[in-house]
Write a protein that holds these residues in place. Sequence first.
Motif, PDB file in Angstrom:
ATOM      1  N   GLY A 100       0.826  -1.216   0.000  1.00 13.99           N
ATOM      2  CA  GLY A 100       0.000   0.000   0.000  1.00 13.99           C
ATOM      3  C   GLY A 100       0.847   1.247   0.000  1.00 13.99           C
ATOM      4  N   GLY A 101       1.886   1.231   0.866  1.00 13.29           N
ATOM      5  CA  GLY A 101       2.783   2.386   0.956  1.00 13.29           C
ATOM      6  C   GLY A 101       3.505   2.642  -0.351  1.00 13.29           C
ATOM      7  N   LEU A 102       3.949   1.586  -1.023  1.00 10.30           N
ATOM      8  CA  LEU A 102       4.677   1.735  -2.295  1.00 10.30           C
ATOM      9  C   LEU A 102       3.769   2.253  -3.411  1.00 10.30           C
ATOM     10  N   VAL A 103       2.523   1.752  -3.404  1.00  6.40           N
ATOM     11  CA  VAL A 103       1.565   2.220  -4.425  1.00  6.40           C
ATOM     12  C   VAL A 103       1.331   3.718  -4.266  1.00  6.40           C
ATOM     13  N   LEU A 104       1.134   4.131  -2.998  1.00  5.82           N
ATOM     14  CA  LEU A 104       0.921   5.561  -2.744  1.00  5.82           C
ATOM     15  C   LEU A 104       2.179   6.366  -3.070  1.00  5.82           C
ATOM     16  N   LEU A 105       3.341   5.759  -2.862  1.00  3.97           N
ATOM     17  CA  LEU A 105       4.601   6.446  -3.129  1.00  3.97           C
ATOM     18  C   LEU A 105       4.751   6.767  -4.630  1.00  3.97           C
ATOM     19  N   MET A 106       4.185   5.874  -5.457  1.00  4.27           N
ATOM     20  CA  MET A 106       4.283   6.093  -6.901  1.00  4.27           C
ATOM     21  C   MET A 106       3.512   7.331  -7.358  1.00  4.27           C
ATOM     22  N   VAL A 107       2.471   7.681  -6.594  1.00  6.88           N
ATOM     23  CA  VAL A 107       1.696   8.884  -6.961  1.00  6.88           C
ATOM     24  C   VAL A 107       1.817   9.938  -5.871  1.00  6.88           C
ATOM     25  N   PHE A 108       2.995   9.938  -5.232  1.00  5.29           N
ATOM     26  CA  PHE A 108       3.190  10.777  -4.043  1.00  5.29           C
ATOM     27  C   PHE A 108       2.906  12.254  -4.313  1.00  5.29           C
ATOM     28  N   SER A 109       3.358  12.737  -5.479  1.00  2.00           N
ATOM     29  CA  SER A 109       3.225  14.178  -5.761  1.00  2.00           C
ATOM     30  C   SER A 109       1.767  14.610  -5.896  1.00  2.00           C
ATOM     31  N   ALA A 110       0.902  13.654  -6.227  1.00  2.00           N
ATOM     32  CA  ALA A 110      -0.514  13.995  -6.408  1.00  2.00           C
ATOM     33  C   ALA A 110      -1.311  13.851  -5.116  1.00  2.00           C
ATOM     34  N   LEU A 111      -0.651  13.435  -4.041  1.00  2.00           N
ATOM     35  CA  LEU A 111      -1.384  13.158  -2.795  1.00  2.00           C
ATOM     36  C   LEU A 111      -1.530  14.404  -1.942  1.00  2.00           C
ATOM     37  N   ASP A 112      -2.641  14.427  -1.144  1.00  3.34           N
ATOM     38  CA  ASP A 112      -2.767  15.511  -0.156  1.00  3.34           C
ATOM     39  C   ASP A 112      -1.973  15.109   1.099  1.00  3.34           C
ATOM     40  N   THR A 113      -1.941  16.009   2.078  1.00  2.00           N
ATOM     41  CA  THR A 113      -1.102  15.779   3.265  1.00  2.00           C
ATOM     42  C   THR A 113      -1.500  14.494   4.000  1.00  2.00           C
ATOM     43  N   GLY A 114      -2.804  14.275   4.175  1.00  2.00           N
ATOM     44  CA  GLY A 114      -3.282  13.098   4.905  1.00  2.00           C
ATOM     45  C   GLY A 114      -2.833  11.812   4.240  1.00  2.00           C
ATOM     46  N   SER A 115      -2.955  11.755   2.923  1.00  2.00           N
ATOM     47  CA  SER A 115      -2.556  10.545   2.195  1.00  2.00           C
ATOM     48  C   SER A 115      -1.049  10.333   2.256  1.00  2.00           C
ATOM     49  N   ARG A 116      -0.296  11.446   2.279  1.00  2.00           N
ATOM     50  CA  ARG A 116       1.171  11.319   2.391  1.00  2.00           C
ATOM     51  C   ARG A 116       1.556  10.716   3.742  1.00  2.00           C
ATOM     52  N   VAL A 117       0.815  11.137   4.778  1.00  2.00           N
ATOM     53  CA  VAL A 117       1.073  10.579   6.117  1.00  2.00           C
ATOM     54  C   VAL A 117       0.765   9.077   6.098  1.00  2.00           C
ATOM     55  N   ILE A 118      -0.357   8.706   5.457  1.00  4.08           N
ATOM     56  CA  ILE A 118      -0.732   7.288   5.375  1.00  4.08           C
ATOM     57  C   ILE A 118       0.333   6.514   4.604  1.00  4.08           C
ATOM     58  N   CYS A 119       0.832   7.115   3.539  1.00 10.73           N
ATOM     59  CA  CYS A 119       1.883   6.477   2.740  1.00 10.73           C
ATOM     60  C   CYS A 119       3.121   6.210   3.590  1.00 10.73           C
TER      61      CYS A 119
END
Lengths: 217, 180
Positions: free
Chosen positions: B47-66
């Motif tokens: 999950g963390g790696l998937v979110l990392l791939m779109v890290f620049s498009a994430l809001d702050t909350g999603s970055r914390v989750i990542c």
Amino acid sequence: MEFEICLDNTIEDLAAFWYGFVRKKAGKPLSLSDDPPKWARRVGCFFCWFFVVMGAVSIANSLIQGRRMYMEEAGILWNLFLTTPLGGILEMAFGIWGLWVLEQAPASYLLRPPYPRWVRNAWKKYQAGGPLYRCHFGEDGVWVYDSKSDHRYDYEFIEALWEDADRFYLVLSNRGGSHILNKARFTTGDPADLPAFWQAHTGKTVGEVTPDRRRGK
Amino acid sequence: MTYENTTRYDKNAVWALTLVFSRTVQRKRFLLRRLFLLVVGGIALTGGLVLLMVFSALDTGSRVICAAGLIVGVAALGEGVFLRRIMAWSTRRSLWKQGDSMERRFIFSAEGFQGSQPGMETRFAYETVKGVWETEGYFVLQMDTGHGMVVDKTGFTQGTADGFRQFLAERTGKPAEWLD
């Protein structure tokens, strides 16, 4: 001089240990009575009868109205309960079970556990762990005999001895745990002489367990 | 015949104890724990790696989750992979924290055996031994599901390791099982 104590502990002994040593909140010990308070029984009875009556009403209603109570937006499960006597039967069964519990087990844990959870768990472990036979205070140290082994501890390695009105609590070194020595179970020696014997062999005084003492103090 | 032994509960001894218990009496619990850690770690890390791939498009909350997913994933996977080593380290640390002398002196006689350390000694009958295992450097005696003793093969001050193996099998009725 020697002392020997039978280590046939009861759940009351474990409860006394909990109040004296494990419970972190100080204060007056709770009552150990097995009987739940009257108001709790009355409230329990009220709700049980409520389920019994409502179950009967639900059964009658489902039989009279039947499929007319069918609701499109409700799921299959809800409609099963609404249009058949199933829901009413379950309600009645729950109420009858509750009344049975109140009748058969007045000290039911549903109303109020007669002992704290720690005590109940410790009692289960104590029973499963095999019997402890006896504790012996002699010149060569303290011996603890159980069904599997005999342990001897030098006096200088024993942490502390505590006392309240009915029991002594022998706290071994950090890794050895503790033993509850009920004054009524001394088979050799007089409990009144143990504090002096303890002090002579360890140089430490026997601590007094008071209601406001907390673990580690 | 009496066998006397001194065993230091050093890194190798505690490792032997952990190895034996995690492969025998605690095998099921050990495997379940490892499986749980690997599965949780795998899910969190993926999950963390998937979110990392779109890290620049994430809001702050999603970055914390990542970040949390990556941290939890790496930690759980690491613990799952090195679980046995962590258990051995933790056992040794807990002995050390309890003020243990980390050394045992054993005397095995025909009637029973005793283990002692400064300030205390314990005597056992051979019937209480539930199992006997042998590794390259140690004998491990299982007393119950969570309690065992380690006897160093090089620590005999009376008798030898070969004689002890035979003696123990006769007294306990349980031949030592070899574990690599």
